[in-house]
Motif scaffolding. Structure first.
Motif, PDB file in Angstrom:
ATOM      1  N   SER A 155       0.748  -1.342   0.096  1.00 49.37           N
ATOM      2  CA  SER A 155       0.104  -0.139   0.050  1.00 49.37           C
ATOM      3  C   SER A 155       0.991   1.363   0.099  1.00 49.37           C
ATOM      4  N   ILE A 156       1.922   1.121   0.884  1.00 54.00           N
ATOM      5  CA  ILE A 156       2.659   2.576   0.828  1.00 54.00           C
ATOM      6  C   ILE A 156       3.493   2.913  -0.289  1.00 54.00           C
ATOM      7  N   PRO A 157       3.976   1.948  -1.215  1.00 55.68           N
ATOM      8  CA  PRO A 157       4.633   2.472  -2.297  1.00 55.68           C
ATOM      9  C   PRO A 157       3.313   3.171  -3.337  1.00 55.68           C
ATOM     10  N   VAL A 158       2.476   2.540  -3.301  1.00 54.55           N
ATOM     11  CA  VAL A 158       1.316   2.974  -4.395  1.00 54.55           C
ATOM     12  C   VAL A 158       0.866   4.170  -3.916  1.00 54.55           C
ATOM     13  N   TYR A 159       0.727   4.551  -2.448  1.00 56.94           N
ATOM     14  CA  TYR A 159       0.076   5.723  -2.060  1.00 56.94           C
ATOM     15  C   TYR A 159       1.153   7.106  -2.328  1.00 56.94           C
ATOM     16  N   ILE A 160       2.443   6.764  -2.010  1.00 55.07           N
ATOM     17  CA  ILE A 160       3.510   7.848  -2.127  1.00 55.07           C
ATOM     18  C   ILE A 160       3.666   8.034  -3.840  1.00 55.07           C
ATOM     19  N   SER A 161       3.376   6.921  -4.617  1.00 54.88           N
ATOM     20  CA  SER A 161       3.572   7.154  -6.103  1.00 54.88           C
ATOM     21  C   SER A 161       2.182   8.354  -6.630  1.00 54.88           C
ATOM     22  N   GLU A 162       1.322   7.994  -5.959  1.00 51.04           N
ATOM     23  CA  GLU A 162       0.004   8.536  -6.525  1.00 51.04           C
ATOM     24  C   GLU A 162      -0.327   9.949  -5.917  1.00 51.04           C
ATOM     25  N   ILE A 163       0.618  10.431  -4.822  1.00 52.05           N
ATOM     26  CA  ILE A 163       0.375  11.574  -4.356  1.00 52.05           C
ATOM     27  C   ILE A 163       1.686  12.545  -4.802  1.00 52.05           C
ATOM     28  N   SER A 164       2.712  11.813  -5.351  1.00 42.65           N
ATOM     29  CA  SER A 164       3.851  12.488  -5.592  1.00 42.65           C
ATOM     30  C   SER A 164       3.948  12.968  -6.972  1.00 42.65           C
ATOM     31  N   HIS A 165       4.621  14.090  -7.377  1.00 41.06           N
ATOM     32  CA  HIS A 165       4.728  14.673  -8.786  1.00 41.06           C
ATOM     33  C   HIS A 165       6.306  14.040  -9.434  1.00 41.06           C
ATOM     34  N   PRO A 166       6.265  14.025 -10.533  1.00 41.09           N
ATOM     35  CA  PRO A 166       7.561  13.614 -11.274  1.00 41.09           C
ATOM     36  C   PRO A 166       8.696  14.082 -10.790  1.00 41.09           C
ATOM     37  N   GLY A 167       8.658  15.376 -10.263  1.00 35.77           N
ATOM     38  CA  GLY A 167      10.176  15.932 -10.078  1.00 35.77           C
ATOM     39  C   GLY A 167      10.585  15.436  -8.725  1.00 35.77           C
ATOM     40  N   VAL A 168       9.953  14.714  -7.711  1.00 35.48           N
ATOM     41  CA  VAL A 168      10.435  14.065  -6.701  1.00 35.48           C
ATOM     42  C   VAL A 168      10.095  12.852  -6.307  1.00 35.48           C
ATOM     43  N   ARG A 169       9.334  12.133  -7.119  1.00 35.29           N
ATOM     44  CA  ARG A 169       8.531  10.749  -7.064  1.00 35.29           C
ATOM     45  C   ARG A 169       9.867   9.787  -6.804  1.00 35.29           C
ATOM     46  N   GLY A 170      11.046   9.943  -7.603  1.00 40.74           N
ATOM     47  CA  GLY A 170      12.085   8.947  -7.318  1.00 40.74           C
ATOM     48  C   GLY A 170      12.720   8.947  -6.003  1.00 40.74           C
ATOM     49  N   MET A 171      13.011  10.301  -5.394  1.00 40.39           N
ATOM     50  CA  MET A 171      13.402  10.388  -4.160  1.00 40.39           C
ATOM     51  C   MET A 171      12.325  10.026  -3.102  1.00 40.39           C
ATOM     52  N   LEU A 172      11.297  10.249  -3.194  1.00 37.18           N
ATOM     53  CA  LEU A 172      10.313   9.836  -2.178  1.00 37.18           C
ATOM     54  C   LEU A 172       9.957   8.528  -2.384  1.00 37.18           C
ATOM     55  N   GLY A 173      10.300   7.827  -3.513  1.00 42.89           N
ATOM     56  CA  GLY A 173       9.984   6.520  -3.768  1.00 42.89           C
ATOM     57  C   GLY A 173      10.929   5.582  -2.983  1.00 42.89           C
TER      58      GLY A 173
END
Length: 510
Positions: A155-173
């Protein structure tokens, strides 16, 4: 911005994420990304990844606890070799069941509520272990904390991916993997430096702290805008995106892109749609990556690390093994978090698999060719008996397996560890994201359980070098799989990634 002026902008962007031929669309995207306020987003991610901190804490809980329970004065709680192995490995079975249930929870409750739901079995599991009067309570506590870990892993990776924008999604992922490693390090620290104050029961009580903090913080965090739109809650989705991006940004443009994507995938995936390449290709890639990640040997190395070091007579005190590996993992995941949005996912996967290949090959060849008198082994046939081996004279050639293991952990942590989870959440189509992410977790933990169960048998039958050479072959396969199957998702929105699989345009790869 006037709505009539915004509409052409939306159409232009919608077109750009299908074909990517124009630099104007990219220029607009960069300007938008620079205008965003990321503090609310970072807070939401932190609240969610507390679940991964708890997962890392629970995963290595047996490390300081098993020695204490093996010497416990009460026969009801005393662990022998058989019960100790189950106490360590049954967690992965609970995680597999948790991943299976996440297939339904992610789409029924939503990503945020699924994460919050995981707190219940986790809290009960820790309570059972803290108050255990017998081995049955200990095993049930491990199963429940493993179940919670399986739910959060899906659940957590999907939640982070869906609320993040492309500029920081890699770092937050990379944050879930980072927090899981940090949770393990905290457990090691509590087990080593506070053993006189915190016995094994109080360690379980300490595990309740991140669970409660996660529940409290998530109560104030928004749900995924994509999930809300899929449930027909347009106003709530717009409010969620506004909170995540900032009121004074042009979040409405991103909202229209997301809404357009969700509209095209408004129904749940059917059996007939599974045959559509747009659906099955990303699912096969995600599941394949989870399978290959575990086959590379990371779980076996972490679970049997101390025994492997003893067998190869590494010049290192056993009590420092886990802490050193944890520090290497933490450092490497931090490198991945900083590099993912700059270097890209694929290059890190290539480097990661290459380092793991070289490390496993070095380890296997070292064990095979270095004479037993030099590497300190006596029979080279069992790990479990190696704890009682007499100490050997210092031989600096044993730095080779130590360095090989450290580089293996480093290679894994900077690529095939965090990026596999990130890509799973990025490439899966929205209509199948909840089910497919749960499937990935099930495959991952069943593979981990099978490997950890058969590892010792293979060592006893063929020697320690055989599994490491097998892992080296798998890592070579990881390189081929990355080159042939894995798309580069750096800087692309989830809508752009879905458009690539829908249209198959190779321009996406350039």
């Amino acid at each position: 911005m006037d709505p009539s002026a915004r509409e052409p902008l939306v159409r232009k962007t919608s077109s750009s994420y299908r074909t990517f031929p124009e630099s104007a669309g990219k220029r607009l995207d960069k300007e938008y990304l620079r205008s965003l306020h990321n503090k609310p987003l970072y807070l939401a991610v932190f609240a969610a990844v507390l679940g991964n901190f708890n997962f890392g804490f629970a995963l290595v809980y047996p490390s300081p606890v098993i020695p204490a329970l093996e010497a416990h004065p009460s026969p009801a709680l005393r662990l022998d070799q058989h019960t100790a192995s189950w106490f360590g490995s049954v967690f992965t079975l609970g995680a597999a069941v948790g991943g299976l249930s996440a297939m339904l929870l992610n789409d029924r409750l939503g990503r945020k509520l699924s994460i919050m739901f995981s707190a219940l079995p986790s809290a009960v599991g820790y309570a059972l272990m803290a108050s255990a009067q017998g081995i049955g309570m200990l095993l049930l506590g491990r199963v429940l904390t493993g179940y919670a870990g399986g739910v959060t892993s899906a659940s957590i990776p999907v939640y982070i991916s869906e609320i993040s924008h492309p500029g920081v999604r890699g770092m937050l992922g990379a944050c879930p993997q980072l927090m899981a490693v940090l949770g393990s390090l905290v457990l090691y620290a509590l087990g080593k430096y506070f053993r006189l104050v915190l016995n094994w029961r109080w360690l379980a009580v300490a595990g309740e702290v991140p669970v409660l903090a996660m529940i409290v913080l998530l109560c104030f965090m928004p749900n995924s805008p994509r999930f809300l739109l899929s449930q027909g809650k347009d106003e709530a989705a717009l409010g969620s995106l506004c909170w995540l991006r900032g009121k004074d940004t042009d979040y409405a443009r991103e909202y229209e892109q997301i809404k357009d994507s969700v509209r095209k995938q408004s129904r749940q995936v059917s059996c007939a749609e599974i045959k559509d390449p747009f659906t099955y290709k990303p699912i096969l890639i995600a599941v394949g990556m989870r399978f290959l990640q575990q086959l590379s040997g990371v779980t076996c190395v972490l679970v049997y690390l101390q025994s492997i070091f003893k067998k190869t007579s590494v010049i290192l005190k056993p009590e420092y093994d886990a802490a050193l590996v944890g520090l290497v993992r933490l450092f490497s995941v931090a490198i991945a978090a900083v590099s993912m949005d700059k270097a890209g996912r694929k290059i890190l996967l290539f480097v990661s698999a290459g380092v793991m290949l070289a490390s496993n090959l070095t380890m296997g060849l070292y064990i095979h060719f270095v004479p037993a008198s030099q590497n300190g082994t006596i029979a080279n046939k069992t790990l479990m008996s190696s704890a009682n081996l007499p100490a050997e004279p210092t031989n600096y050639i044993t730095l080779i397996p130590l360095l090989a293991t450290m580089f293996f952990i480093m290679g894994y942590a900077m690529g095939w560890g965090p990026i596999t989870w990130l890509l799973m959440s990025e490439i899966l189509p929205l209509k199948a994201r909840g089910v497919a992410s749960g499937l990935c977790v099930v495959v991952s933990w069943l593979t981990a359980f099978t490997l950890t169960q058969f590892f010792l048998r293979v060592v006893e039958a063929f020697g320690l070098e055989v599994p490491f050479l097998f892992f080296a072959v798998i890592c070579a396969g990881n390189i081929l799989f990355t080159g042939c199957c894995v798309p580069e998702t750096k800087g692309r929105s989830l809508e752009q990634i879905e458009a690539f699989f829908r249209t198959g345009r190779r321009s996406f790869m350039r």
